[in-house]
Design an enzyme around this catalytic site. Structure first.
Site, PDB file in Angstrom:
ATOM      1  N   GLU A 141       0.873  -1.155   0.000  1.00  0.00           N
ATOM      2  CA  GLU A 141       0.000   0.000   0.000  1.00  0.00           C
ATOM      3  C   GLU A 141       0.916   1.212   0.000  1.00  0.00           C
ATOM      4  OE1 GLU A 141      -0.891   2.752   1.744  1.00  0.00           O
ATOM      5  OE2 GLU A 141      -2.367   2.939   0.135  1.00  0.00           O
ATOM      6  N   CYS A 189      -5.304   5.443   4.958  1.00  0.00           N
ATOM      7  CA  CYS A 189      -5.130   4.108   4.417  1.00  0.00           C
ATOM      8  C   CYS A 189      -6.451   3.388   4.284  1.00  0.00           C
ATOM      9  CB  CYS A 189      -4.200   3.338   5.339  1.00  0.00           C
ATOM     10  SG  CYS A 189      -4.230   1.615   4.957  1.00  0.00           S
ATOM     11  N   CYS A 231      -5.983  -0.548   6.673  1.00  0.00           N
ATOM     12  CA  CYS A 231      -6.160  -0.529   8.133  1.00  0.00           C
ATOM     13  C   CYS A 231      -7.051   0.660   8.426  1.00  0.00           C
ATOM     14  CB  CYS A 231      -4.831  -0.414   8.847  1.00  0.00           C
ATOM     15  SG  CYS A 231      -3.827   0.901   8.203  1.00  0.00           S
ATOM     16  N   HIS A 284      -6.988   4.254  11.771  1.00  0.00           N
ATOM     17  CA  HIS A 284      -6.809   5.704  11.837  1.00  0.00           C
ATOM     18  C   HIS A 284      -8.117   6.418  12.148  1.00  0.00           C
ATOM     19  CE1 HIS A 284      -2.661   5.459  10.616  1.00  0.00           C
ATOM     20  NE2 HIS A 284      -3.008   4.658   9.634  1.00  0.00           N
ATOM     21  N   ARG A 340      -0.203  -3.317  12.209  1.00  0.00           N
ATOM     22  CA  ARG A 340       1.213  -3.149  11.886  1.00  0.00           C
ATOM     23  C   ARG A 340       2.016  -2.558  13.018  1.00  0.00           C
ATOM     24  NH1 ARG A 340      -1.926  -3.132   8.447  1.00  0.00           N
ATOM     25  NH2 ARG A 340      -1.776  -4.566   6.699  1.00  0.00           N
ATOM     26  N   SER A 376       4.362   2.182  10.299  1.00  0.00           N
ATOM     27  CA  SER A 376       5.329   2.148   9.193  1.00  0.00           C
ATOM     28  C   SER A 376       6.391   3.211   9.367  1.00  0.00           C
ATOM     29  CB  SER A 376       4.640   2.363   7.848  1.00  0.00           C
ATOM     30  OG  SER A 376       3.482   1.610   7.792  1.00  0.00           O
ATOM     31  N   CYS A 422       3.130  -3.920   3.165  1.00  0.00           N
ATOM     32  CA  CYS A 422       2.118  -3.757   2.193  1.00  0.00           C
ATOM     33  C   CYS A 422       0.826  -4.132   2.816  1.00  0.00           C
ATOM     34  CB  CYS A 422       2.398  -4.603   1.013  1.00  0.00           C
ATOM     35  SG  CYS A 422       2.080  -6.245   1.225  1.00  0.00           S
ATOM     36  N   CYS A 445      -4.054  -6.410  -0.561  1.00  0.00           N
ATOM     37  CA  CYS A 445      -5.255  -6.609  -1.345  1.00  0.00           C
ATOM     38  C   CYS A 445      -5.448  -8.096  -1.397  1.00  0.00           C
ATOM     39  CB  CYS A 445      -5.015  -6.190  -2.767  1.00  0.00           C
ATOM     40  SG  CYS A 445      -5.116  -4.475  -2.958  1.00  0.00           S
TER      41      CYS A 445
END
Lengths: 576, 385
Positions: A15, A63, A66, A70, A481, A504, A548, A551
């Site tokens: 992503e 995003c 996820c 957020h 993550r 990330s 990533c 998908c």
């Protein structure tokens, strides 16, 4: 002989937009590595001066995978600032949605993104289905999709691709790589699960949509609570949730966890996945409310791989700096005071190794200057790894019974030492152990919610935003993550400052002013790539962080390239 | 109608003469392999026919169009985005026909899904454009950092900007679809103050762009747009914002499951109240359904699992241009706002059915007044609850 520079951009099947540059010496050992994010969208700037109640909706758009993380973070940061405590029903509903996210996300990551770094499809074609069917019982009492006839069918299906010279969804040039460790039978089992997981993950996505209205980008959280009260009060809806939950958790337990056990045993002696992690500090935050007061995972920090002590997190010691990031303000600042003013300095021209293994003209990042849109977050000046591994290690070291049991069981069954957790293999296994903990305990959340709804139907707390007051607040939690925090200041009734420190960022951030590297970069250094045209080892490392956002799609385009794992590097094998 | 029927039939006949991109598999084969029988397939086709506002007798043509969709190469570009639009398509709860069709069209380039990376990926894009010049369908996800700001997105070893890539891909496309609100209108990154100078795709190319907005749009709208193109070979009827009328011709409000409560003056006054438990209208807690053109109320999401209004939250107007700026605050009714209204922002006023600005403003005021008056007419005292 000088080191060779290799660029990989775009790193596909993630992503977002990521560029990796590595330097390899004459023995194919990676001497230096740089991770560069090549897209900036500026959401932290955009959210300023807006109604704080809108912040969660805007931040959600960081995003689409996820997506819930957020959204919840934005909503709860505002709740923290305004000192609002949402009703128990709202907290538990959010926890259920979060569990659904983890179940979907980890499952898809393992099978459809990471799995083919461990599973050799072509080897599965040599398998004996009858033998494989028996083999499956070694890892679980109730195997799924591994009856002999299931496996015959899977094998035939893949054979057909192979005969056409196309591996369809498995088009990937690394088959036969010497670091693959599963037997043909084991590969066939994993392959069958890969196909089955495509179906199961769709149900997992519905678990969130049920309370969220849609997925991606659910829309049922609001500052003060949740809005899906009608769904919560509808017994048939709750029963539907339970049914789908059991279906998904059954697959996780008897396929995903079983395959991780299988891989753990098979890869125990493979050097490229059992080398010690490059960053040995781990940080995670408590997460996953189970009942009125308890959470499933713990808060804390592990330093230098020492599991005998868990350090508390002092939020004041979190800083972000931008020495090597395309922003104006280099100095380390606390997120409340963080600045996000872009300052793009570009790349320079150079010759690097191209697709044919020869030097080609290209752009390279300026490693002495700024080279990424990601900042470098530090805790007390130290780089930290965040993610499922950190969450599992911190809970384990804290003596959390639910996690200790799962981890010890895994170590015992695989015969791996505790140190093996601090590796690429351990990182991949931890993701499964984390979701195993969720499915073993998640129904407690559901039951608590049902019990509470009998006597209390509150889903929302009223509040007022005083325009003459100043507020500041934050959300900290752990998402699929890793550790996520959102920081907000509110003034004159609008958002004055907003910073999101996302997982990330902790993992993929560039060097800091002292030359200290983040986990992506540090874990690549020292890695030996056996064959420069098939850098499977690099892929395993990068993928183990789940950069990533998956998908989970079953794409077999008519050219037959698809969900294999992506290729990094110069002579990347197959053309599509 | 028979004239149209013949026209579409002819178009499909011509398409059928095109070479298939893969001789070994056809969509009907794939469907059978997936255990979807002809009857289910025809059911899907008639639903799609209705969605495209065509008479029922056209179902066989739609089925045929679906079967021919593997004749069209598709290039999918990612700009400044969150991958939510790709996800929307790929996460239906069971392999529905919509998603299957998407799986079997010839996706020539898609960064999230393709096996290749790096130099080779860059090469793939150039090769696909070259090989299918004038024949491919371009789908773009994400807003585009533009002009002076183009460097906010670079892709590939040569450090090209997203804008360069998108422009080049538009040049030789047979049809261009902007998938999602970001590529349609700039989206979240283009919200005030738009720090990266992000714009919608139609701002960087002179070629006609069909917008399929939504954050994300439903998989039905994406697949429907594709089917429409296959059937007609020309652009669908569009509204003022270049959205296909068949999908974005009606307001959320028009077909809302809570519409009866609106008409009866029954409103949720605050989230979590008695009205919320009974499924009353969400207008007073900020629902933008009356100003938003989309078909969510009919199609829902995740295979009819739910949609925001069913989950008790108002619509936020995510398929309207600049909705981040014109529809916020999302949880306050439009008429209560003194600034940045949908009218000031040109929100839903200039739409397909050419409602004059005055009229919709009146409508909005009317809706607000209705909400207030209805409340007087039906005083809801606490002890009644």
């Amino acid at each position: 002989m000088a080191n060779k520079r290799i660029i990989v951009d775009p790193i596909t099947r993630i992503e977002g937009h990521l560029r990796i540059e590595v330097e390899i010496d004459e023995n194919n050992v990676i001497k230096n590595a740089f991770a560069s994010s090549t897209l900036w969208r500026g959401l932290e700037t955009i959210v300023k001066n807006r109604d704080p109640r809108d912040a969660g909706f805007l931040m959600q758009r960081i995003c689409g995978v996820c997506t819930f993380s957020h959204y919840r973070a934005g909503i709860e940061a505002v709740e923290d600032a305004l000192n609002i405590t949402p009703p128990l029903n709202a907290k538990l509903t959010r926890s259920l949605m979060n569990q659904a996210l983890f179940m979907h996300d980890h499952l898809v990551h393992f099978y459809h993104l990471h799995g083919l770094d461990w599973v050799d499809i072509t080897s599965a074609l040599k398998a004996d289905p009858a033998k494989a069917s028996k083999e499956a019982f070694k890892y679980t009492k109730y195997p799924i999709a591994t009856g002999e006839n299931d496996l015959v069918k899977v094998k035939d299906r893949v054979k057909e691709f192979a005969a056409r010279g196309e591996l369809g969804p498995f088009a990937n040039a690394y088959w036969g790589h010497e670091t693959f460790r599963l037997t043909p039978e084991q590969n066939l089992i994993a392959l069958s699960h890969y196909l089955k997981a495509l179906e199961v993950q769709r149900t997992a996505a519905q678990l969130m949509a049920m309370f969220g209205g849609k997925q991606p980008h659910p829309q049922s959280l609001t500052v003060g609570g949740v809005t899906c009260v009608m769904d919560l009060l509808d017994p048939s809806r709750m029963a539907e949730y339970l049914t789908k939950y059991k279906e998904v958790s059954n697959f996780i337990e008897h396929a995903y966890c079983a395959d991780i056990l299988m891989a753990g045993q098979a890869y125990a002696k493979e050097p490229s996945v059992t080398a010690k992690a490059g960053t040995m500090n781990f940080m995670s935050h408590k997460e996953m409310q189970l009942n009125r007061t308890e959470f499933l995972f713990d808060t804390g920090i592990i330093l230098n791989g020492d599991l005998s002590k868990v350090h508390p997190i002092n939020e004041d010691l979190i800083t972000e700096e931008a020495t090597h990031s395309w922003y104006k303000d280099d100095e380390p600042l606390h997120p409340y005071d963080g600045k996000t003013n872009p300052n793009y300095t570009g790349m320079s021209e150079a010759m690097t190794i191209g697709a044919q293994g020869k030097e080609v003209h290209s752009k390279v990042i300026d490693e002495k200057g700024k080279y990424s849109w990601i900042k470098s977050p530090r805790y007390d000046g130290k780089a930290m790894e965040v993610g499922p591994l950190a969450s599992v290690l911190v809970s384990y070291a804290s003596g959390n019974k639910k996690i200790v049991k799962i981890v010890d069981e895994f170590l015992e069954q695989t015969g791996l030492p505790t140190e093996a957790l601090f590796t690429t293999l351990g990182r991949t296994a931890a993701r499964a152990l984390q979701v195993k903990a969720i499915i073993e305990n998640g129904l407690e959340t559901f039951d608590t919610l049902i019990e509470n709804l009998k006597v209390d139907q509150e889903t929302y707390t009223t509040y007022k935003i005083d325009k003459d007051k100043e507020y500041k607040g934050r959300f900290i939690g752990d998402v699929p993550r890793g550790m996520l925090s959102h920081w907000i200041r509110i003034k004159n009734g609008v958002v004055e400052n907003y910073q999101a420190v996302v997982p990330s960022t902790w993992n993929a951030g560039p060097e800091d002013s002292t030359g200290l590297k983040g986990p992506y970069e540090s874990n690549l250094i020292g890695l030996k790539v056996k064959d420069i045209t098939q850098p499977l080892e690099i892929i395993r490392v990068i993928h183990s962080f789940d950069p990533c956002i998956a998908c989970a799609v079953h794409v077999m385009d008519t050219k037959g390239n698809e969900l294999g794992s992506y290729k990094v590097d110069p002579t990347y094998g197959t053309s599509c | 109608m028979s004239k149209l029927f013949n026209k579409l039939s002819k178009r499909l006949e011509n398409l059928e003469k095109l070479p298939k991109l893969d001789d070994n598999k056809s969509i009907p084969d794939v469907l059978i392999e997936k255990g979807i029988n002809r009857r289910d397939f025809m059911k899907w086709a008639s639903a799609m026919t209705a969605m495209l506002a065509l008479p029922g007798s056209f179902s066989p043509l739609v089925a045929k169009a679906a079967e021919l969709s593997d004749r069209l190469p598709i290039i999918w570009l990612h700009m400044a985005e969150c991958t939510g639009c790709s996800e929307s398509l790929l996460r239906t709860d069971a392999p529905t026909i919509d998603s299957l069709i998407f799986d079997y069209i010839s996706l020539e380039y898609h960064e999230t899904l393709m096996a290749a990376a790096g130099w080779q990926a860059e090469g793939n894009l150039e090769n696909a454009i070259e090989k299918h010049k004038g024949k491919y369908i371009l789908m773009v996800e994400g807003g585009i950092p533009h002009g002076e700001s183009a460097h906010f997105l670079t892709i590939g070893g040569h450090g090209k900007t997203g804008e360069e890539n998108a422009k080049a891909a538009c040049e030789d496309a047979a049809a261009i679809f902007a998938i999602g609100t970001c590529s349609s209108f700039g989206g979240v990154q283009a919200a005030i103050p738009n720090p990266t100078g992000a714009v919608g795709l139609s701002k960087i190319t002179n070629k006609p762009v069909i917008n399929v907005p939504g954050c994300p749009p439903s998989e039905k709208n994406i697949v429907g747009t594709l089917m429409h193109y296959i059937l007609y070979g020309s652009l669908p009827a569009l509204d003022a914002y270049n959205r296909p009328k068949w999908a974005y011709g009606m307001r959320i409000h028009d077909l809302c499951e809570r519409r009866g409560h609106f008409d009866a003056g029954e409103f949720v006054e605050e989230f979590g109240d008695e009205g919320a438990k009974k499924g009353y209208c969400l207008y007073k807690v900020g629902c933008k359904g009356p100003y938003t053109f989309n078909n969510c109320s009919k199609n829902k999401f995740n295979s009819h699992m739910s949609w925001p209004i069913q989950a008790g939250h108002g619509c936020i107007g995510c398929s309207e241009p600049d909705f981040w700026d014109t529809m916020g605050p999302f949880e306050e009714p439009v008429a209560d706002k003194l600034y940045n209204t949908v009218f000031g922002g040109g929100g839903a006023d200039a739409t397909a059915d050419k409602i004059g600005i005055g009229l919709l403003s009146v409508t909005a005021v009317g809706i607000a007044a209705h909400a207030v008056i209805a409340n007087f007419k039906n005083p809801k005292s606490d002890d009644e609850e």
